[in-house]
Write a protein that holds these residues in place. Structure first.
Motif, PDB file in Angstrom:
ATOM      1  N   GLY A 116       0.804  -1.223   0.000  1.00 12.75           N
ATOM      2  CA  GLY A 116       0.000   0.000   0.000  1.00 12.75           C
ATOM      3  C   GLY A 116       0.838   1.274   0.000  1.00 12.75           C
ATOM      4  O   GLY A 116       0.398   2.324  -0.461  1.00 12.75           O
ATOM      5  N   LYS A 126      -6.813  -0.925   0.542  1.00 10.00           N
ATOM      6  CA  LYS A 126      -5.584  -1.188   1.296  1.00 10.00           C
ATOM      7  C   LYS A 126      -5.950  -1.660   2.698  1.00 10.00           C
ATOM      8  O   LYS A 126      -6.695  -0.964   3.404  1.00 10.00           O
ATOM      9  CB  LYS A 126      -4.766   0.097   1.435  1.00 10.00           C
ATOM     10  CG  LYS A 126      -4.256   0.640   0.126  1.00 10.00           C
ATOM     11  CD  LYS A 126      -3.423   1.880   0.378  1.00 10.00           C
ATOM     12  CE  LYS A 126      -3.053   2.542  -0.939  1.00 10.00           C
ATOM     13  NZ  LYS A 126      -2.302   3.792  -0.724  1.00 10.00           N
ATOM     14  N   ALA A 181      -4.897   3.269   4.704  1.00 10.04           N
ATOM     15  CA  ALA A 181      -5.166   1.830   4.883  1.00 10.04           C
ATOM     16  C   ALA A 181      -6.198   1.604   5.982  1.00 10.04           C
ATOM     17  O   ALA A 181      -6.275   2.375   6.942  1.00 10.04           O
ATOM     18  CB  ALA A 181      -3.871   1.101   5.244  1.00 10.04           C
TER      19      ALA A 181
END
Ligand code: DC
Length: 210
Positions: A116, A126, A181
């Motif tokens: 990511g 992600k 993420a």
């Protein structure tokens, strides 16, 4: 569709990545195996693990289609992989190959440490999968015992911590969550629950892209 999954050793990201790839019919690449295959090729050829030019050259020759998880899962290979993974020439070569893999249709799931953040910074999904060092060491211990092997929990715990320090402390592409993420702490979560959470994130991204 590209799904980037990162996290420390033994957090369950490989199992989750395989499960996602199977459910969506996507290609899957465990990028740790590319570092392991490079390390094994150096060991097999009797070449040094501390020469960046030699290791970088070997990384360029790794065939992503021929990665054998069983052979590459040996502990010594993991240790050697973690040493050569600090070298920028090795990372450049393997990241190039991983980026090509990520373009596969209809989609690709890549798991590793820097997917990511470096390999696919534009991935629409992600996930950063983590768990406490104690839980990760316990899982690895149980895996070995269930397979009929003998294991020492204390040694595994120390090993998990040492690997974390090396992966998180290196200057080139250290292990850390991408800013965008989704953090998935699996310390007290089953693989099924983790998959269901991941699925809702992926489905939302798919409907945004549709
Ligand atoms: O996940 P693994 O144990 O198979 O990974 C082996 C080593 O490779 C690990 O110590 C860190 C390195 N690695 C990396 O630097 N970047 C990745 N994307 C995947 C693995």
């Amino acid at each position: 569709m590209i799904i980037a999954i990162d996290g420390p050793a033994a957090a369950g990201k490989g199992t989750l990545a395989r499960r996602i790839a199977e459910a969506y019919g996507y290609h899957h690449l465990d990028t740790g195996l590319t570092y392991r295959a490079t390390a094994k090729a150096l060991l097999d050829a009797g070449l040094p693990l501390d020469d960046e030019t030699i290791a970088g050259g070997m990384a360029r020759k790794v065939d992503l289609a021929g990665l054998d998880r069983t052979v590459l899962s040996l502990h010594e290979i993991g240790e050697a992989a973690s040493k050569i993974a600090v070298m920028p020439a090795v990372r450049r070569a393997l990241v190039d190959a991983q980026r090509r893999f990520a373009q596969k249709k209809p989609g690709a799931v890549l798991d590793g440490r820097d997917i990511g953040t470096v390999v696919c910074p534009d991935a629409p999904v992600k996930l950063y999968v983590t768990a406490s060092a104690e839980v990760r060491a316990k899982r690895r211990y149980e895996e070995i015992v269930e397979a009929g092997g003998r294991a020492d929990y204390g040694a595994i715990f120390e090993d998990v911590k040492r690997r974390d320090e090396r992966d998180m402390g290196r200057t080139d592409s250290p292990l850390k969550p991408a800013e965008d993420a989704y953090l998935l702490d699996t310390s007290e979560m089953s693989i099924e629950a983790a998959f269901q959470t991941a699925k809702s994130i992926i489905d939302a991204a798919l409907s945004r892209n549709a």
